[in-house]
Design a protein around this motif. Structure first.
Motif, short mmCIF file in Angstrom:
data_model
loop_
_atom_site.label_atom_id
_atom_site.label_comp_id
_atom_site.label_asym_id
_atom_site.label_seq_id
_atom_site.Cartn_x
_atom_site.Cartn_y
_atom_site.Cartn_z
N LEU A 3 51.40 37.75 50.81
CA LEU A 3 52.33 36.63 51.07
C LEU A 3 51.60 35.45 51.70
CD1 LEU A 3 55.42 38.62 52.43
CD2 LEU A 3 55.10 37.60 50.15
N LEU A 4 50.72 35.72 52.67
CA LEU A 4 50.01 34.63 53.33
C LEU A 4 49.04 33.93 52.39
CD1 LEU A 4 49.23 36.20 56.85
CD2 LEU A 4 50.95 34.46 56.28
N SER A 5 48.32 34.70 51.57
CA SER A 5 47.37 34.06 50.65
C SER A 5 48.09 33.22 49.60
CB SER A 5 46.51 35.14 49.98
OG SER A 5 47.32 36.02 49.21
N ARG A 6 49.20 33.69 49.10
CA ARG A 6 49.96 32.90 48.12
C ARG A 6 50.51 31.62 48.77
NH1 ARG A 6 51.07 35.55 43.33
NH2 ARG A 6 52.77 34.11 42.90
N TRP A 7 50.94 31.75 50.03
CA TRP A 7 51.43 30.55 50.71
C TRP A 7 50.30 29.55 50.93
CZ3 TRP A 7 49.63 29.08 55.57
CH2 TRP A 7 50.24 27.92 56.11
N PHE A 8 49.12 30.05 51.37
CA PHE A 8 48.01 29.13 51.65
C PHE A 8 47.51 28.46 50.37
CE2 PHE A 8 43.38 28.45 51.98
CZ PHE A 8 43.37 27.51 53.00
N PHE B 180 40.57 23.71 48.60
CA PHE B 180 39.50 24.66 48.90
C PHE B 180 39.09 25.45 47.66
CE2 PHE B 180 38.17 28.93 50.28
CZ PHE B 180 37.08 28.60 51.06
N VAL B 181 40.07 25.92 46.89
CA VAL B 181 39.75 26.68 45.68
C VAL B 181 39.12 25.79 44.62
CG1 VAL B 181 40.77 28.01 43.78
CG2 VAL B 181 41.52 28.41 46.13
N GLU B 182 39.52 24.52 44.56
CA GLU B 182 38.92 23.62 43.57
C GLU B 182 37.46 23.34 43.89
OE1 GLU B 182 39.72 19.18 41.63
OE2 GLU B 182 41.02 19.98 43.21
N SER C 238 36.87 32.32 48.84
CA SER C 238 37.78 31.84 47.79
C SER C 238 38.14 32.96 46.81
CB SER C 238 37.13 30.68 47.04
OG SER C 238 37.94 30.27 45.96
N ALA C 239 37.13 33.74 46.41
CA ALA C 239 37.41 34.84 45.48
C ALA C 239 38.33 35.87 46.14
CB ALA C 239 36.10 35.49 45.05
N GLY C 240 38.12 36.13 47.42
CA GLY C 240 38.99 37.08 48.11
C GLY C 240 40.42 36.60 48.19
N LEU C 241 40.64 35.30 48.45
CA LEU C 241 42.01 34.77 48.49
C LEU C 241 42.67 34.85 47.12
CD1 LEU C 241 41.46 31.62 50.75
CD2 LEU C 241 42.74 33.70 51.34
N GLN C 242 41.90 34.61 46.07
CA GLN C 242 42.48 34.69 44.72
C GLN C 242 42.83 36.13 44.36
OE1 GLN C 242 40.40 32.10 41.73
NE2 GLN C 242 39.07 31.59 43.48
N TYR C 243 41.98 37.07 44.73
CA TYR C 243 42.33 38.49 44.50
C TYR C 243 43.58 38.87 45.28
CZ TYR C 243 38.01 39.88 42.06
OH TYR C 243 37.01 40.04 41.15
N LEU C 244 43.65 38.45 46.53
CA LEU C 244 44.76 38.84 47.39
C LEU C 244 46.08 38.22 46.93
CD1 LEU C 244 45.15 40.62 49.83
CD2 LEU C 244 44.79 38.64 51.31
N SER C 245 46.00 37.03 46.34
CA SER C 245 47.23 36.39 45.84
C SER C 245 47.66 36.93 44.48
CB SER C 245 47.01 34.88 45.74
OG SER C 245 46.04 34.59 44.74
N LEU C 246 46.89 37.90 43.95
CA LEU C 246 47.15 38.51 42.64
C LEU C 246 46.96 37.52 41.50
CD1 LEU C 246 50.30 40.68 43.51
CD2 LEU C 246 47.88 41.26 43.72
N ASP C 247 46.24 36.44 41.73
CA ASP C 247 45.86 35.47 40.70
C ASP C 247 44.35 35.58 40.54
OD1 ASP C 247 45.74 33.46 38.87
OD2 ASP C 247 46.11 31.84 40.30
N TRP C 248 43.92 36.50 39.66
CA TRP C 248 42.51 36.88 39.60
C TRP C 248 41.60 35.68 39.31
CZ3 TRP C 248 43.70 41.04 41.70
CH2 TRP C 248 44.64 41.95 41.20
#
Length: 456
Positions: free
Chosen positions: A189-194, A203-205, A313-323
């Motif tokens: 939930l937190l990673s998807r919100w961030f 940051f991801v860009e 960044s890769a960890g946040l994308q994995y955690l948000s379920l958006d590989w």
């Protein structure tokens, strides 16, 4: 004359009996004590010996201790000639003086052995009154109140009823998985919100999670890497199993000792674990050599500080379920690079060194590394390996299972083929077979070729 009436046993060998000696004034007694014998029947008016026993027998049915003493008394005319007279004989001319021997067997009861009596001449009214006075009644003792039965604990009561299963999960067993699921849900939930905020999107860009590689980095996977991957999976599974058995083993199924030192015994499970460790170390040595000679090391060794923000960044994308976008045939993402680096260059050396400290091969004179610290490190590394394998297998299955298995086992770039899946299933079956083969029935004959195997 005074007739001593001894009561009880001496407190020390050869000492005075306890309670203290009591005496009775008996007129007309002939002085002199001598060892008693069984008295013969005597006529009235003659002298006879009345045994006065002191103390308790040392064994059931034996003679009292200290030995029997006797007093010589004059039998009155009306006394019974038979020495087996009643316990109390009294008339106008004589008084029966009870001579007690021993201690009562219970509070307020009669002394044991039973009371003996000696008949004395008249002339001592105080003795007659003392002899004829009824014995005081024992003071009634209050009955002890019954203690309430202890209330057993719930687990003890259930065990008494036969309803406790020692393998049943406890509250602590379910606590850690439940906590892990709760933390994971909060993290998603937190990673998807961030990532939905402008700051997260920027940051991801800027750091998309890609692994920064040198321009001459190799692509693809050589065949030796696929074989190393399989043997590492096979040996790691058996090492974890035997290591856990060594940790929990209370009674070894068998023991192994080298032929050169028969007394240097270790459990057969520990021997199996050490042999698997040696095979894993040999595999690792070959892996290190090929890794650096073929240039594949740049794929798992960070060469730029940008690896750190890309890994976040890769960890946040994995955690948000958006590989994150990845192509393992060309490169890993930055989080994979750091993970593989930690496994190969940090966790593996720690496992080898701590295991060496715990093994019989460690020199006895090297006491600088405490055994307790080595055990903690070794167990922590095992937990890290297990968690890494769980996450690794989960991501392989969720991020394109056929493409990943083709790259890892078939050594080809094919996201839709089934070759890698088939090879992986064969490798998994071999690992399961090895898992069940690591048992004393199979291991003992092999271990016997390198030493002696015994039951104790």
């Amino acid at each position: 004359m005074q007739v001593p009436v001894r009561r009880g046993l001496p407190r020390t060998p050869g000492g005075e009996p306890w309670p203290p000696v009591s005496t009775v004034d008996v007129p007309g007694l002939v002085p002199g004590l001598r060892p008693a014998t069984t008295p013969a029947p005597a006529e009235p008016g003659e002298l006879t010996e009345v045994p006065v026993r002191r103390g308790l027998p040392r064994s059931p049915g034996g003679e009292p201790w200290p030995p029997v003493n006797s007093v010589r008394v004059t039998l009155p005319a009306r006394a019974q000639a038979d020495n087996a007279a009643p316990a109390k004989v009294a008339d106008a001319e004589g008084t029966a003086v009870p001579l007690r021997r021993g201690l009562p067997r219970s509070p307020g009861g009669e002394p044991w052995p039973p009371v003996e009596t000696a008949t004395v001449a008249p002339g001592a009214p105080e003795l007659r009154e003392r002899a004829e006075a009824p014995a005081p009644e024992p003071t009634p003792q209050p009955e002890p109140e019954p203690r309430p039965a202890p209330v057993p604990a719930p687990k003890a009561a259930a065990a008494a009823e036969g309803s406790v299963d020692k393998h049943a999960p406890t509250r602590r067993t379910w606590l850690w998985p439940a906590a892990a699921v709760a933390v994971l849900a909060v993290g998603v939930l937190l990673s998807r919100w961030f990532l939905g905020t402008p700051t997260g999107a920027d940051f991801v860009e800027r750091y998309d999670g890609t692994q920064p590689l040198p321009a001459d980095a190799p692509t693809g996977f050589p065949a030796w890497l696929g074989w190393a991957h399989f043997f590492n999976m096979f040996l790691m599974a058996l090492i974890v199993k035997t290591g856990w058995q060594v940790r929990k083993e209370t009674k070894a199924p068998a023991y192994w000792a080298p032929k050169s030192a028969p007394r240097a015994k270790i459990s057969l499970t520990q021997w199996t674990h050490l042999v698997l460790d040696a095979a894993w170390i040999a595999l690792g040595a070959v892996f290190y050599v090929l890794l650096f000679t073929t240039g594949q090391w740049v794929r798992i060794v960070p060469t730029s500080w940008e690896t750190v923000p890309n890994a976040v960044s890769a960890g946040l994308q994995y955690l948000s379920l958006d590989w994150p976008e990845e192509d393992p045939w060309l490169h890993y993402n930055a989080l994979q690079e750091l993970s593989y680096f930690a496994v190969v260059f940090i966790a593996a050396p720690l496992a080898i060194l701590s295991g060496w400290r715990m093994s019989p091969l460690w020199p006895k004179g090297w006491t600088g590394v405490p055994m307790k610290a080595a055990r903690r490190v070794h167990f922590s590394v095992m937990v890290f390996f297990v968690l890494f394998l769980v996450v690794h297998i989960t991501l392989v299955l969720l991020t394109g299972v056929r493409g990943n298995l083709n790259a890892m086992f078939a050594m080809r770039q094919d996201p839709a083929g089934w070759t890698g899946v088939i090879i992986f299933l064969g490798a998994a079956l071999a690992t399961v077979a090895g898992w069940f083969a690591v048992r004393p029935l199979v291991v003992a004959p092999v271990a016997g070729k390198f030493g002696s195997v015994s039951q104790r």
